[in-house]
Each structure stands twice: as C-alpha cells, then as structure tokens.
Design a protein around this motif. Structure first.
Motif, mmCIF file in Angstrom:
data_model
loop_
_atom_site.group_PDB
_atom_site.id
_atom_site.type_symbol
_atom_site.label_atom_id
_atom_site.label_comp_id
_atom_site.label_asym_id
_atom_site.label_seq_id
_atom_site.Cartn_x
_atom_site.Cartn_y
_atom_site.Cartn_z
ATOM 1 N N ALA A 1 0.799 -1.222 0.000
ATOM 2 C CA ALA A 1 0.000 0.000 0.000
ATOM 3 C C ALA A 1 0.834 1.275 0.000
ATOM 4 O O ALA A 1 0.383 2.320 -0.483
ATOM 5 C CB ALA A 1 -0.941 -0.001 1.210
ATOM 6 N N ASN B 1 -3.428 3.037 -6.753
ATOM 7 C CA ASN B 1 -3.193 2.445 -5.434
ATOM 8 C C ASN B 1 -3.134 0.926 -5.548
ATOM 9 O O ASN B 1 -3.264 0.364 -6.645
ATOM 10 C CB ASN B 1 -4.297 2.873 -4.452
ATOM 11 C CG ASN B 1 -5.697 2.658 -5.031
ATOM 12 O OD1 ASN B 1 -5.982 1.602 -5.608
ATOM 13 N ND2 ASN B 1 -6.557 3.658 -4.901
ATOM 14 N N GLN B 2 -2.975 0.287 -4.422
ATOM 15 C CA GLN B 2 -2.842 -1.168 -4.385
ATOM 16 C C GLN B 2 -4.093 -1.859 -4.915
ATOM 17 O O GLN B 2 -4.006 -2.808 -5.703
ATOM 18 C CB GLN B 2 -2.572 -1.623 -2.950
ATOM 19 C CG GLN B 2 -2.336 -3.123 -2.789
ATOM 20 C CD GLN B 2 -2.230 -3.533 -1.331
ATOM 21 O OE1 GLN B 2 -3.019 -3.102 -0.488
ATOM 22 N NE2 GLN B 2 -1.245 -4.366 -1.019
ATOM 23 N N ARG B 3 -5.252 -1.382 -4.498
ATOM 24 C CA ARG B 3 -6.500 -2.023 -4.926
ATOM 25 C C ARG B 3 -6.668 -1.960 -6.433
ATOM 26 O O ARG B 3 -7.044 -2.959 -7.067
ATOM 27 C CB ARG B 3 -7.696 -1.362 -4.242
ATOM 28 C CG ARG B 3 -9.002 -2.048 -4.600
ATOM 29 C CD ARG B 3 -10.240 -1.360 -4.071
ATOM 30 N NE ARG B 3 -11.395 -2.171 -4.378
ATOM 31 C CZ ARG B 3 -12.110 -2.855 -3.495
ATOM 32 N NH1 ARG B 3 -11.780 -2.823 -2.216
ATOM 33 N NH2 ARG B 3 -13.141 -3.591 -3.875
ATOM 34 N N GLN B 4 -6.393 -0.804 -7.020
ATOM 35 C CA GLN B 4 -6.562 -0.677 -8.460
ATOM 36 C C GLN B 4 -5.578 -1.564 -9.215
ATOM 37 O O GLN B 4 -5.926 -2.170 -10.233
ATOM 38 C CB GLN B 4 -6.401 0.781 -8.901
ATOM 39 C CG GLN B 4 -6.796 1.001 -10.359
ATOM 40 C CD GLN B 4 -6.709 2.451 -10.780
ATOM 41 O OE1 GLN B 4 -5.716 3.135 -10.508
ATOM 42 N NE2 GLN B 4 -7.748 2.936 -11.450
ATOM 43 N N TRP C 1 -4.379 -4.433 -8.126
ATOM 44 C CA TRP C 1 -4.889 -5.796 -7.986
ATOM 45 C C TRP C 1 -6.071 -6.035 -8.916
ATOM 46 O O TRP C 1 -6.122 -7.075 -9.606
ATOM 47 C CB TRP C 1 -5.303 -6.055 -6.540
ATOM 48 C CG TRP C 1 -6.176 -7.271 -6.394
ATOM 49 C CD1 TRP C 1 -5.806 -8.569 -6.568
ATOM 50 C CD2 TRP C 1 -7.574 -7.287 -6.077
ATOM 51 N NE1 TRP C 1 -6.891 -9.410 -6.376
ATOM 52 C CE2 TRP C 1 -7.987 -8.646 -6.078
ATOM 53 C CE3 TRP C 1 -8.506 -6.290 -5.795
ATOM 54 C CZ2 TRP C 1 -9.298 -9.021 -5.801
ATOM 55 C CZ3 TRP C 1 -9.815 -6.667 -5.515
ATOM 56 C CH2 TRP C 1 -10.198 -8.024 -5.521
ATOM 57 N N GLU C 2 -7.016 -5.111 -8.967
ATOM 58 C CA GLU C 2 -8.204 -5.290 -9.802
ATOM 59 C C GLU C 2 -7.842 -5.404 -11.284
ATOM 60 O O GLU C 2 -8.342 -6.293 -11.987
ATOM 61 C CB GLU C 2 -9.181 -4.128 -9.589
ATOM 62 C CG GLU C 2 -9.863 -4.139 -8.232
ATOM 63 C CD GLU C 2 -10.739 -2.929 -7.992
ATOM 64 O OE1 GLU C 2 -11.634 -3.003 -7.128
ATOM 65 O OE2 GLU C 2 -10.532 -1.890 -8.677
ATOM 66 N N ASP D 1 -4.923 -12.784 -5.512
ATOM 67 C CA ASP D 1 -6.164 -12.665 -4.741
ATOM 68 C C ASP D 1 -5.906 -12.923 -3.259
ATOM 69 O O ASP D 1 -6.477 -12.256 -2.389
ATOM 70 C CB ASP D 1 -7.199 -13.667 -5.252
ATOM 71 C CG ASP D 1 -7.846 -13.237 -6.558
ATOM 72 O OD1 ASP D 1 -7.507 -12.151 -7.064
ATOM 73 O OD2 ASP D 1 -8.682 -13.997 -7.079
ATOM 74 N N TRP E 1 -4.354 -9.928 -1.654
ATOM 75 C CA TRP E 1 -5.326 -8.858 -1.439
ATOM 76 C C TRP E 1 -6.248 -9.173 -0.266
ATOM 77 O O TRP E 1 -6.598 -8.285 0.513
ATOM 78 C CB TRP E 1 -6.140 -8.603 -2.708
ATOM 79 C CG TRP E 1 -7.232 -7.603 -2.479
ATOM 80 C CD1 TRP E 1 -8.571 -7.822 -2.452
ATOM 81 C CD2 TRP E 1 -7.069 -6.200 -2.186
ATOM 82 N NE1 TRP E 1 -9.256 -6.664 -2.168
ATOM 83 C CE2 TRP E 1 -8.357 -5.654 -2.006
ATOM 84 C CE3 TRP E 1 -5.947 -5.370 -2.072
ATOM 85 C CZ2 TRP E 1 -8.552 -4.305 -1.715
ATOM 86 C CZ3 TRP E 1 -6.152 -4.016 -1.775
ATOM 87 C CH2 TRP E 1 -7.444 -3.505 -1.606
ATOM 88 N N ARG E 2 -6.644 -10.419 -0.128
ATOM 89 C CA ARG E 2 -7.516 -10.797 0.986
ATOM 90 C C ARG E 2 -6.857 -10.485 2.327
ATOM 91 O O ARG E 2 -7.516 -10.020 3.262
ATOM 92 C CB ARG E 2 -7.847 -12.295 0.922
ATOM 93 C CG ARG E 2 -8.917 -12.657 -0.081
ATOM 94 C CD ARG E 2 -9.307 -14.117 0.054
ATOM 95 N NE ARG E 2 -10.365 -14.457 -0.879
ATOM 96 C CZ ARG E 2 -11.371 -15.269 -0.597
ATOM 97 N NH1 ARG E 2 -11.466 -15.814 0.610
ATOM 98 N NH2 ARG E 2 -12.287 -15.548 -1.507
ATOM 99 N N SER F 1 -6.221 -6.457 2.680
ATOM 100 C CA SER F 1 -7.431 -5.636 2.842
ATOM 101 C C SER F 1 -8.232 -6.003 4.082
ATOM 102 O O SER F 1 -9.269 -5.395 4.354
ATOM 103 C CB SER F 1 -8.316 -5.770 1.599
ATOM 104 O OG SER F 1 -8.721 -7.119 1.398
#
Length: 318
Positions: free
Chosen positions: A154, A170-173, A175-176, A198, A201-202, A205
């Motif tokens: 992050a 960011n990290q989420r974007q 990963w997605e 995945d 990320w689990r 997050s």
C-alpha cells in the motif's frame, strides 16, 4: 475368544488401511516454472510444504529478474535462430528455457507476467499467446497454467501500469486490473489460474490482519536502525543496508512467500494446506494459521471459474 488378540488385529488392519489411504493420496508432481523473481518468491517454500503434505515435488525453473512475456518470447525466438546466443540464454546459469526444461515430461508449467506490466492486458499480447503455443508443442501432455501475481504494498511509490502509460493509483486498483488481465488471458488460452494475487489482497485488505501504513514514520529523516511498524506485511518493505534506508514494496517477504507457496500447494495438490505442520521461522502461530486459511479459501473461491475454463478448453479440442 481372545479379545486382546482380536483388538490388536483390528488395530493393525485399521493402521494398514490408513497407511494405504495416505499412500494413495500421495502424489509425485513435476512442475516447471517460467517466470521471474515473483515466481521465485511464490515457490520458495513450496518444496517444504509438499514434503510436509507427503508429496514428492520435482521442480525446475526458467526465471530471470523482471522478465516479461515479451522478453520470454524474445528469448525463445532467439533460441530458434541460435540456441547458443546470449539473447536465448537469459535465465540462471546462462541457460535457455529449453535447457532448463530438459528432455523429460512435465505435469504442470506455469506462466506469469512481469508485475509492473501485469495490470495492462495489452502487454500480454501476442507474447503470452506465442509462448503458450510454443510450450504446448514442446510439452503436449503438460497442463499450462497462469500464475496471478500480486499487487505492490500500500505504501509503494509507484504501482503497476494500467494502459496508456498510466500507473494504477493504489494497491486495490493494481490488484483489480491485474486480476482482470490474468483472467482475460486465461480464458483466451484455456488455462487455469493460480490465484496468488487474490490471496495477497484478501490478507492486505483485512481490517484485522492486513498491513497498515505507519504514518508516523518519515523515511526522509529516519536514522538507522529505526524502521516503521510493518506488522503483518507480506512485502519486504523498509530495511537498512550499508546505513542506507531502502524500500522494497514489490517483492514478498517470508510471510508473503509462505502465503504464495500455500496457494500453489492448494492449487497443485487440490487439498487444503491448513493442517500442514511446516511454518517458516519469523511468523507467529496465529498469523501463520490465518495465512493457511486464506490460501485455501482463495483457491476454493476460484475453483468454479477454473473448472469453467478447463471445461471450455476441453470442448474446444473436441
């Protein structure tokens, strides 16, 4: 009736049955990995886990740091022209992909994109398709699968590219976009996916278990050996080297390598790693148990999609 003798006989039979079942479940798996430092991270502890699970793992790798699909394919093309050229022998030991692969048959071959490009599906084509087709010719009986890599930590300074020269915010974007790219190519090639990204990320997050950026730490003014709170980080993060503070927000640390190997174990052997006794040094029992649980949950969560991909591939070959 000799009840003690009967009891001993029954126990012996039960032991023989249990041993037979264990032997029947044990597997010998021949795994060939085509990748880079991220595949090396994810498979670091895989031999230990396979041994703990009673399986024999035979593994070889063709890895080069920062290697993308485009570079892998360029090396293959170079080897077709001149197998001894430097352009062909980009992997460890100055060898080519075919030299590392050898002449034996492999059960599973894994592929992955360079992490910086993993979030941009355009960077996969046509090299990933070409590499996949080439490997199928070399190893027609092997199953080729995609290894979904993970997003950066992050607090990374830069995240993966998502197209048009732009980086993920960011990290989420990251990963997605990365996840979408891997699955798009997996469906196009008819390959299953190892969902390491995945699983990362689990954990990252999760409000309880995820790494939290230490906002009190100032890297610019820090003096050795001061470091931020990096509890539950899956990435290497900050460390001092020769009195210089470095940050590696990309590669996996021991916890990340353990999580990656747990996911690979669950995927390859199709059994839960939750009861495996092996835990690398440096992890608390509680965090290690959580990583084992997340790994298996993640493998199971994509099982339906993987079965659809496999079924589609079988239908296409009929």
């Amino acid at each position: 009736m000799d009840f003690p003798h009967l009891r001993r006989t029954i126990l012996a039979l039960l032991l023989m049955l249990a041993t037979g079942l264990c032997d029947a479940a044990a597997r010998t798996l021949r795994l060939f990995v085509v990748g880079n430092s991220f595949s090396n991270n994810a498979t670091h502890f895989l031999p230990d886990l396979a041994k703990a699970g009673g399986h024999e793992l035979i593994m070889a790798k063709a890895e080069a740091g920062g290697c993308s699909f485009a570079r892998h394919w360029a090396a293959v093309e170079a080897s077709l022209i001149n197998p001894l050229s430097a352009e062909a022998r980009i992997y460890s030991g100055g060898k080519s992909l075919v030299q590392h692969m050898g002449s034996g048959a492999w059960d599973v071959i894994t592929l992955q994109q360079y992490s910086l490009h993993s979030s941009d599906v355009a960077t996969y084509r046509p090299a990933a398709l070409n590499l996949h087709a080439h490997l199928k010719k070399l190893q027609p009986k092997a199953e080729i699968v995609m290894h979904q890599t993970w997003a950066y930590r992050a607090d990374a300074a830069v995240f993966g590219l998502i197209g048009n020269g732009k980086s993920a915010a960011n990290q989420r974007q990251m990963w997605e976009h990365s996840r979408a790219a891997y699955w798009e190519m997996a469906r196009e090639m008819g390959t299953r996916v190892i969902p390491t990204g995945d699983a990362f990320w689990r954990v990252d997050s999760d409000p309880k278990w995820g790494f939290q950026v230490d906002k009190k730490f100032d890297a610019k003014t820090a003096v050795a050996p001061a470091l931020p709170n990096q509890k539950n980080s899956l990435h290497v993060g900050y460390r001092w080297r020769a009195e210089k503070l470095n940050q590696d927000a990309n590669h996996a640390n021991v916890a990340g390598e353990y999580l990656g190997a747990l996911v690979w174990y669950g995927f390859l052997f199709q059994e839960s790693p939750e009861k495996l006794a092996f835990v690398p040094a440096g992890l608390t029992p509680e965090f290690a148990a959580h990583l084992r649980q997340v790994a298996w949950q993640t493998v199971q969560s994509v099982d339906g999609d993987n079965k659809k991909v496999a079924a589609g591939k079988m239908a296409a070959t009929r």
